[in-house]
Design a protein around this motif. Structure first.
Motif, short mmCIF file in Angstrom:
data_model
loop_
_atom_site.label_atom_id
_atom_site.label_comp_id
_atom_site.label_asym_id
_atom_site.label_seq_id
_atom_site.Cartn_x
_atom_site.Cartn_y
_atom_site.Cartn_z
N LEU B 20 -4.12 9.39 69.49
CA LEU B 20 -3.85 8.72 68.21
C LEU B 20 -4.12 9.69 67.07
O LEU B 20 -5.26 10.10 66.86
CB LEU B 20 -4.74 7.48 68.06
N PRO B 21 -3.07 10.04 66.30
CA PRO B 21 -3.27 11.01 65.22
C PRO B 21 -3.70 10.35 63.92
O PRO B 21 -3.46 9.16 63.70
CB PRO B 21 -1.86 11.61 65.07
N CYS B 22 -4.29 11.18 63.07
CA CYS B 22 -4.72 10.71 61.75
C CYS B 22 -4.68 11.88 60.78
O CYS B 22 -5.16 12.96 61.09
CB CYS B 22 -6.13 10.13 61.84
N ASN B 23 -4.10 11.63 59.61
CA ASN B 23 -4.10 12.64 58.55
C ASN B 23 -5.12 12.28 57.49
O ASN B 23 -5.16 11.13 57.04
CB ASN B 23 -2.71 12.77 57.91
N HIS B 24 -5.91 13.25 57.10
CA HIS B 24 -6.89 13.04 56.03
C HIS B 24 -6.93 14.32 55.21
O HIS B 24 -7.96 15.01 55.15
CB HIS B 24 -8.27 12.65 56.56
N SER B 25 -5.82 14.62 54.55
CA SER B 25 -5.65 15.92 53.90
C SER B 25 -6.55 16.12 52.69
O SER B 25 -6.76 17.25 52.25
CB SER B 25 -4.18 16.11 53.50
#
Lengths: 118, 112
Positions: B20-25
């Motif tokens: 499960l991917p997650c972006n937190h840029s």
């Protein structure tokens, strides 16, 4: 993990009455507790944060006079929905976190309370 | 306030790994990434959290990229009971310390 218990799990109340929901940390001292609300098919929305012995801090748009929070001890916080209306029907969830000295950095959640106002 | 973006939903075959991917840029240097999951009509369950290094526990592994702008939660052998909404959360600073602000999450469906 640590245990957080909410009571009641379900409650039905008449419009205009008040409802109290309890949140207890059973095996640790919770210096901070959080209250969330969740509508069907939506994510959790943070309502307020409270530290033991202090007044709660409410998120923007949450009425503090309608949702009264008391965090009188290190193991108990209560949320009272005052003068409830049908639009207050929701799933209310509490979360508790121990102090920094405990070594716990995560928050633990209760099982939630389903409130239905008729 | 939520600082993460996740796919709306994912499917996974039973017994396979679920990634499960997650972006937190916009994550700051001292902000932790937390993962919780919520099975229908229950309170969220803590899975894992991390800051910079990859983490593993009995439930899952958390892989954080070197620039910390994204992470992946791995359930090594998904079962039907892992079907849930998975939330990737960056802990944010509140008046009483840190708080967890939930985004929309990813609905993971494990299929037999």
């Amino acid at each position: 993990g640590a245990v957080v218990s909410q009571h009641p799990s379900r409650v039905i109340c008449k419009s205009g009455t008040s409802v109290k929901i309890e949140c207890r940390s059973l095996d640790f001292q919770a210096t901070t507790m959080f209250w969330y609300r969740q509508f069907p098919k939506q994510s959790l929305m943070l309502m307020a944060t409270s530290n033991e012995g202090s007044k709660a801090t409410y998120e923007q748009g949450v009425e503090k006079d309608k949702f009264l929070i008391n965090h009188a001890s290190l193991t108990l916080s209560t949320l009272t929905v005052t003068s409830a209306h049908p639009e207050d029907s929701s799933f209310y969830i509490c979360s508790a976190r121990a102090g920094a000295h405990s070594g716990f950095t995560e928050a633990f959640f209760g099982q939630g309370t389903r409130l239905t106002v008729v | 306030d939520a600082k993460t973006t996740q796919p709306t939903s994912m499917d996974c075959a039973e017994g396979r790994a679920a990634n499960l991917p997650c972006n937190h840029s916009t994550i700051s240097g001292n902000e932790y990434v937390y993962w919780y999951r919520q099975i229908h009509s229950q309170g969220p369950q803590y899975i894992i959290h991390g800051l910079k290094n990859n983490e593993t526990n009995e439930m899952a592994s958390l892989i954080i990229t070197e620039d910390r702008k994204s992470s992946t939660l791995i359930l090594p052998h998904a079962t039907l009971r892992d079907t849930a909404v998975y939330y990737c959360i960056v802990r944010v600073k509140g008046e009483y310390g840190n708080k967890l602000v939930f985004g929309a999450g990813t609905i993971l469906r494990v299929k037999s």
